[in-house]
Scaffold this active site. Sequence first.
Site, mmCIF file in Angstrom:
data_model
loop_
_atom_site.group_PDB
_atom_site.id
_atom_site.type_symbol
_atom_site.label_atom_id
_atom_site.label_comp_id
_atom_site.label_asym_id
_atom_site.label_seq_id
_atom_site.Cartn_x
_atom_site.Cartn_y
_atom_site.Cartn_z
ATOM 1 C CB ILE A 445 24.483 84.449 21.209
ATOM 2 C CG1 ILE A 445 25.129 85.636 21.919
ATOM 3 C CG2 ILE A 445 25.392 83.250 21.314
ATOM 4 C CD1 ILE A 445 26.370 86.184 21.227
ATOM 5 C CB SER A 447 18.645 80.359 20.555
ATOM 6 O OG SER A 447 19.160 80.844 21.778
ATOM 7 C CD GLU A 498 20.441 78.479 17.553
ATOM 8 O OE1 GLU A 498 20.274 77.753 18.547
ATOM 9 O OE2 GLU A 498 21.484 79.139 17.369
ATOM 10 C CG ASP A 613 27.611 79.025 19.358
ATOM 11 O OD1 ASP A 613 28.097 80.106 19.012
ATOM 12 O OD2 ASP A 613 26.392 78.807 19.444
ATOM 13 C CD GLU A 619 31.748 72.248 30.363
ATOM 14 O OE1 GLU A 619 31.433 71.089 30.094
ATOM 15 O OE2 GLU A 619 30.992 73.228 30.177
ATOM 16 C CG HIS A 708 21.947 82.627 31.939
ATOM 17 N ND1 HIS A 708 22.931 83.085 31.098
ATOM 18 C CD2 HIS A 708 21.722 81.343 31.587
ATOM 19 C CE1 HIS A 708 23.295 82.099 30.284
ATOM 20 N NE2 HIS A 708 22.582 81.046 30.553
ATOM 21 C CB CYS A 740 24.243 83.221 26.505
ATOM 22 S SG CYS A 740 24.597 81.465 26.238
#
Length: 768
Positions: A445, A447, A498, A613, A619, A708, A740
Amino acid sequence: MTTTHNLGFPRIGAKRELKFALESYWKGQSSRDELKALGAQLRQCHWENQSGLDLVPVGDFAFYDQMLDMSFTLGNLPERVRGFQGDPLDNYFRVARGRSAQNAEAHAACCGGGVAAGEMTKWFDTNYHYIVPEFTASTTFKLDATRLLDQLAEARAQGVKAKPVIIGPVTYLALGKAKDQTRGDADKLALLERLLPVYAELLDTLAAQGVEWVQIDEPILVTELDADWKHAFNTAYHQLKASKVKLLLATYFGQLQENQHLAANLPVAGLHIDAINGRDDVQPLLNLLPSHKVLSLGVINGRNIWKTDLAAVLDWVEPLADRLGERLWIAPSCSLLHVPVDLDSEVKLDADVKSWLAYALQKLDELKVLAAALNNGRASVKAELEANQAAIAARRTSPRVNNPVVKAAVATLDAALGQRQSVYGQRSPKQAALLKLPAYPTTTIGSFPQTSDIRHARSEYKAGRLDEAGYQAAMKAEIERSVREQEALDLDVLVHGEAERNDMVEYFGEQLDGYAFSQFGWVQSYGSRCVKPPILFGDISRPKAMTVEWIKYAASLTKRPMKGMLTGPVTILNWSFVRDDQPRSVSCYQLALAIREEVLDLEKAGIRVIQIDEAALREGLPLRKAQWQTYLDWAVESFRIAANGVEDETQIHTHMCYSEFNDIIQSIADMDADVITIETSRSDMELLDAFENFQYPNEIGPGVYDIHSPNIPTQGHIEQLMKKAAERVPAERLWVNPDCGLKTRQWPEVIPALTNMVAAAKALRQAA
């Protein structure tokens, strides 16, 4: 006399103490007792910060998430973590992130390296993530009030005027998921009968401790509710009214609208409304509320950092104070969880911008000024009101806020800017011929791990102890490492990792005119993850290219396709502290024009895969569906303006994470990205259910690696997830990727996880 109170305080600490303590414990570098002691110290500090208020929240502190806390208070633990021995805090972290301390022998013995973490999604329309409660037909509830009672005892020992805070039963059910049932809301509502006795027991337990007021949060009341959910509210609160405590039912983030009558007539002692977003609810409620009921008004914005116009608030609140007397309470609009702790810590922030801001502590000071003016007259706080008005006027008239050139560019936007040269069916073969990718192409994704070496080089550079050449060399070395690791893994489309980016929004904001930056403006996103939103105070423009040189360098190191990485305009907007003096849509269009310039420069530099992105698209949706389309129209158009100036051969990607996308799938398709990557691993591909009835026209990469969690997915698990995806999306349009970016993980976790991911993709190709 008007009562002052607060709905919640930032839990992370002014210097992110909670973040560092959690990560130290998870790594096995500190003990559980040390973590708990730090929690107690933070709570003591936060209660001291709120001294002077009439009522202070207790129970708003969480080691990970307040919804997860409520699940444990109600004894609602997923089956997969029941029966584990040891401290309950370790079970808590197992649900939150899949495991607790990494090197604990007891952990390894009890759960063999980890369990599936709870699903995580956004808290209403904020960037805060909560752990979704899980329900089955056999779910039962059993009270465990230990956490709340312990914090109440701590607060009382400190002399705090405590108001315990809990999530209400209807919101708790509404935000959870029925895992083994098919009737959705009906399955969840069927649990209400089992749930309410536990809430009643909790309230009775608090009453036995001498508690007078309990804040019970029901923010679901600001959404559209059908008859069954409205009935659930009446059922719940008529059953709970027998409690001896007084209930302050708190709503926030939006308007009650058609739920005004329902909220006003529930048998509770008080009602809190968000008077920032729901100002129009106030006058109707004055006529609906029974004469004995408290009305709490959220008059300080708990979600943004601009100073409150105190005189303007007093102009409309003073008549209400005269009418309601002691029945009027004032507070921030919502928990201050969503803003940083203390503006006084910002010694490097631009002086003009700083004078326009208020963090959590300053918002509480504003609240006290308002209360003093209401209780004792404006003359009692004359100096404070004059200083406030000077700051408000300075911001309103500042030439730094308004740029006529930028405003003119937005005023002349042409719909043609948002159109690709050709439709997807025509440009896809051109991209395939250029990129020459295999079936099930693999990528990440964007990073890669932000190592201690990267963070050290960045801090040394910012402190002036490392010069520009030294910093550039350090970042290039990290970029080369990322490229070499990806080549060794045999990934198909590479990223530069990144290394030079502190944050996916702040990095871009630092290079755009119209933004300012804090040192300590941290807010919690989830668990130990904190973000520092940039401050969008003026009209936006791009003085120079922001990413091109870094991406060009990375591309020069490999013959494989290199993906340019950008953050989209909607996400930059939603993850910033946004100016409140013009429509959000105008600011978003300004950002779109700036990102468009960067996209075109990347293409000119030879980059033929560009990811923009839009993690925060979902949201930003208004909480009421009736208002969705207006937002989606300008949000999707902003993305298209940013993305669609390129040639057919240039492949545009976008990424979205940790949100429910099924109900906006048409708008996602309207973005017309060539490839979209989305989070699906924690939901076991549930987010792809939308594709059973919607023929998504372009390519999609469902995330197969939950980044995560420290758990490493197996090759077999990834293959299983991709096979589920192929039941909904044609295999020839599927990509394989994590859900992610990998910046929060460590290389020893990333390498084996991506090794398994690539192996799964190769196995799928062979089986095709």
